[in-house]
Scaffold this motif. Structure first.
Motif, short mmCIF file in Angstrom:
data_model
loop_
_atom_site.label_atom_id
_atom_site.label_comp_id
_atom_site.label_asym_id
_atom_site.label_seq_id
_atom_site.Cartn_x
_atom_site.Cartn_y
_atom_site.Cartn_z
N LEU A 326 -54.52 73.04 -11.16
CA LEU A 326 -55.28 73.41 -12.36
C LEU A 326 -54.40 74.02 -13.44
N VAL A 327 -53.25 74.58 -13.07
CA VAL A 327 -52.36 75.12 -14.11
C VAL A 327 -51.80 74.01 -14.99
N SER A 328 -52.02 72.75 -14.60
CA SER A 328 -51.57 71.62 -15.42
C SER A 328 -52.58 71.24 -16.49
N LEU A 329 -53.76 71.86 -16.47
CA LEU A 329 -54.79 71.50 -17.45
C LEU A 329 -54.34 71.79 -18.89
N PHE A 330 -53.78 72.96 -19.11
CA PHE A 330 -53.39 73.36 -20.46
C PHE A 330 -52.39 72.39 -21.08
N PRO A 331 -51.23 72.14 -20.43
CA PRO A 331 -50.29 71.20 -21.04
C PRO A 331 -50.83 69.78 -21.15
N THR A 332 -51.70 69.38 -20.21
CA THR A 332 -52.27 68.04 -20.28
C THR A 332 -53.20 67.90 -21.48
N LEU A 333 -54.05 68.90 -21.70
CA LEU A 333 -54.95 68.86 -22.86
C LEU A 333 -54.17 68.94 -24.17
N ALA A 334 -53.11 69.73 -24.17
CA ALA A 334 -52.28 69.83 -25.38
C ALA A 334 -51.69 68.46 -25.71
N GLU A 335 -51.17 67.77 -24.70
CA GLU A 335 -50.57 66.46 -24.95
C GLU A 335 -51.62 65.44 -25.36
N LEU A 336 -52.79 65.47 -24.70
CA LEU A 336 -53.86 64.55 -25.07
C LEU A 336 -54.32 64.77 -26.51
N ALA A 337 -54.32 66.03 -26.93
CA ALA A 337 -54.76 66.35 -28.29
C ALA A 337 -53.70 66.08 -29.34
N GLY A 338 -52.53 65.64 -28.89
CA GLY A 338 -51.47 65.36 -29.85
C GLY A 338 -50.75 66.61 -30.33
N LEU A 339 -50.84 67.67 -29.54
CA LEU A 339 -50.18 68.92 -29.90
C LEU A 339 -48.85 69.05 -29.16
N GLN A 340 -48.00 69.92 -29.64
CA GLN A 340 -46.75 70.20 -28.96
C GLN A 340 -47.04 70.89 -27.63
N VAL A 341 -46.53 70.36 -26.54
CA VAL A 341 -46.75 70.98 -25.23
C VAL A 341 -45.94 72.26 -25.14
N PRO A 342 -46.56 73.38 -24.82
CA PRO A 342 -45.83 74.66 -24.74
C PRO A 342 -44.72 74.60 -23.69
N PRO A 343 -43.69 75.41 -23.86
CA PRO A 343 -42.59 75.43 -22.89
C PRO A 343 -43.01 76.09 -21.59
N ALA A 344 -42.22 75.85 -20.54
CA ALA A 344 -42.48 76.47 -19.25
C ALA A 344 -42.28 77.98 -19.34
N CYS A 345 -43.12 78.73 -18.64
CA CYS A 345 -43.00 80.18 -18.65
C CYS A 345 -41.77 80.63 -17.87
N PRO A 346 -41.04 81.62 -18.39
CA PRO A 346 -39.94 82.21 -17.62
C PRO A 346 -40.52 83.07 -16.50
N GLU A 347 -39.66 83.53 -15.61
CA GLU A 347 -40.12 84.33 -14.47
C GLU A 347 -40.90 85.56 -14.93
N MET A 348 -40.41 86.24 -15.97
CA MET A 348 -41.13 87.36 -16.58
C MET A 348 -41.60 86.89 -17.96
N SER A 349 -42.91 86.74 -18.11
CA SER A 349 -43.43 86.11 -19.33
C SER A 349 -44.30 87.03 -20.18
N PHE A 350 -44.29 88.33 -19.88
CA PHE A 350 -45.14 89.24 -20.65
C PHE A 350 -44.78 89.24 -22.14
N HIS A 351 -43.52 88.98 -22.47
CA HIS A 351 -43.07 89.03 -23.85
C HIS A 351 -43.22 87.70 -24.56
N VAL A 352 -43.66 86.66 -23.84
CA VAL A 352 -43.74 85.31 -24.42
C VAL A 352 -45.15 85.09 -24.97
N ALA A 353 -45.22 84.65 -26.23
CA ALA A 353 -46.51 84.47 -26.88
C ALA A 353 -47.29 83.30 -26.30
N LEU A 354 -46.62 82.20 -25.99
CA LEU A 354 -47.30 81.01 -25.52
C LEU A 354 -46.39 80.21 -24.60
N CYS A 355 -46.84 79.96 -23.38
CA CYS A 355 -46.07 79.17 -22.44
C CYS A 355 -47.02 78.61 -21.40
#
Length: 484
Positions: A326-355
């Motif tokens: 299910l964690v694949s839903l977000f990038p799949t919907l982004a790609e289907l919608a023609g949006l830029q697929v967000p990058p993979a989250c780093p191990e510590m992602s609290f500081h990352v706005a979108l991944c």
């Protein structure tokens, strides 16, 4: 429920899938729905509307939820979030017993006319979703509409007429209603949430292993199926409204659930484990022009089907047996919608706005392409692979090695053991290791117990062969995979 008419405004568009750029998205997610649907091969259930959606969709037969996996969540600006008011009454005593008193039961079919305002939460959600569809049609705006359905979540409260679809004498027990002999005690979930329901409490079942009386087991399973058919009606009404609004030709529909629910398998009930019955979910994508041929404006794609009279079954338009998460839903919907697929989250992602912690599964949407990728790449570009095959991870916490009253839903401070599980097409492997809730760390050198099930010979996961020493090579490889 939320609707966004500003989908992707802050993200740069891409030309990955020009056929789907600019389409609307209707996202339907169900609480506690395991794949007991006709389109998943269930012979007992009546689910004609969801089956009809599947007949126009790509259906994933091996989709898994991540349990307590700490995923990164994206929130979007929503317009008009809606929560049914009577959902607040879900724990109220609403079933009148033979003694005339009201009870808060697990099994509680109701006369809807006697409910507050003569309705139920999922009926209200459908009505509001249909209203929002018509608003968006009138405004001629592209939208992302998320609709959440509560049933078959407990309590099993649904219109009582749906019991007619499932005579009790036709309801079988689970194929494996016993606690497996070699199941580690830490892996067992003692279904404490349903024990607190008045009708279950009255049975005075011993803790932690029960079992429930067979007659009551059948009643729970009967009501779960009835609740699924009630859900199917709501989905059918919603998709029919999509037709009526003339939006079926330019709206993608995604249907899934947050996790499954045990119906007596392994002597367990509810959803607090790493077994397939608790983690496997339905997942299907309807994409006009991709999963079906292009749909003309005004074409009836989803006519409403009455489960009380409709008998013909439907088969999925396409089916993928690939293991997906299910964690694949977000990038799949982004790609289907023609949006830029967000990058993979780093191990510590609290500081990352979108991944994202998943990978897009668009590559599985074309059967011939899938076959070609299997031959060339095996696992493709998915981040979770084992021996060249996709793998799904899940995890669930425990407060102790033996079942406790808080085993199913321990507070963070009480977690002492974490069960990390990996599902491939061939295996389910789980290790229960020491866990420190203060720093969220697992000690894989301190393994409390393990489980290994071979899908080809043990599809129900009843015979744990973890302690079979001939598989030592396998454990080392998979343990190294789970550590990272």
């Amino acid at each position: 429920m939320g609707v966004s008419s500003e989908m992707g405004r802050e993200m740069k568009p891409t030309v990955v899938l020009s056929r789907t750029n600019g389409m609307n998205i209707l996202f339907i997610v169900v609480d506690d729905l395991r794949p007991v649907l006709g389109c998943y091969g269930d012979k007992l259930v009546k689910s004609p509307n969801i089956d009809q959606l599947a007949s126009r969709s790509l259906v994933f037969s091996n989709a898994y939820a991540q349990g307590f996996h700490p995923i990164t969540v994206m929130t979007i600006h929503t317009v008009g979030p809606f929560h049914p008011f009577i959902l607040q009454l879900k724990s109220m005593k609403m079933i009148r017993g033979k003694d005339g008193k009201l009870y808060a039961n697990l099994v509680c079919p109701v006369d809807v006319t006697e409910m507050p305002k003569g309705t139920l939460p999922d009926i209200q959600s459908t009505e509001e979703a249909i209203r929002l569809l018509n608003v968006m049609k009138a405004k001629k705006q592209k939208f992302f509409l998320a609709v959440g359905y509560h049933k078959p979540h407990i309590p099993l409260r649904y219109p009582q007429e749906f019991l007619k679809l499932y005579p009790l004498e036709n309801i079988p027990l689970a194929p494996d209603p016993w606690v497996p002999e070699k199941l580690p005690s830490v892996a067992y979930n003692p279904w404490t949430d349903i024990r607190r329901r008045d009708d279950v409490e009255a049975l005075n079942v011993s803790f932690p292993y029960g079992p429930l009386p067979e007659e009551f087991q059948r009643q729970i399973r009967q009501s779960y199926y009835a609740a699924v058919s009630y859900l199917d009606v709501q989905v059918g009404l919603l998709l029919n409204a999509l037709d009526n609004a003339g939006l079926s030709n330019n709206t993608m529909v995604v249907f899934t659930a947050d996790h499954g629910w045990s119906l007596g398998e392994h002597g367990e009930w509810a959803k607090y484990s790493n077994f397939d019955v608790a983690t496997r979910v339905p997942l299907m994508f309807y994409v006009p022009g991709m999963t079906t041929s292009s749909v003309s404006q005004g074409t009836r794609v989803f006519p409403y089907l009455d489960p009380f009279s409709h008998t013909a079954g439907s088969v999925p338009q396409g089916q993928s047996k690939k293991v997906v998460e299910l964690v694949s839903l977000f990038p799949t919907l982004a790609e289907l919608a023609g949006l830029q697929v967000p990058p993979a989250c780093p191990e510590m992602s609290f500081h990352v706005a979108l991944c994202t912690e998943g990978t897009s599964i668009i590559r599985y949407f074309n059967a011939s392409e899938e076959k070609e990728q299997e031959e060339k790449e095996g696992c493709g570009d998915t981040a979770r692979c084992f021996n060249g095959e996709p793998a799904a991870l899940s995890q669930y916490p425990r407060p102790a090695d033996t079942p406790q009253w808080n085993s199913d839903k321990p507070k963070l401070k009480d977690i002492r053991i974490m069960g990390y599980s990996m599902r491939t097409i061939d295996y389910r492997y789980t290790v229960w290791v020491q866990f420190d809730p203060k720093n969220f760390s697992a000690n894989f050198e301190d393994v409390h117990a393990g489980e290994l099930y071979m899908m080809e010979t043990d599809p129900n996961q009843d015979y744990n062969i973890y302690n079979n020493t001939s598989h030592g090579w396998f454990f080392k490889k998979i343990l190294g995979f789970l550590k990272h």
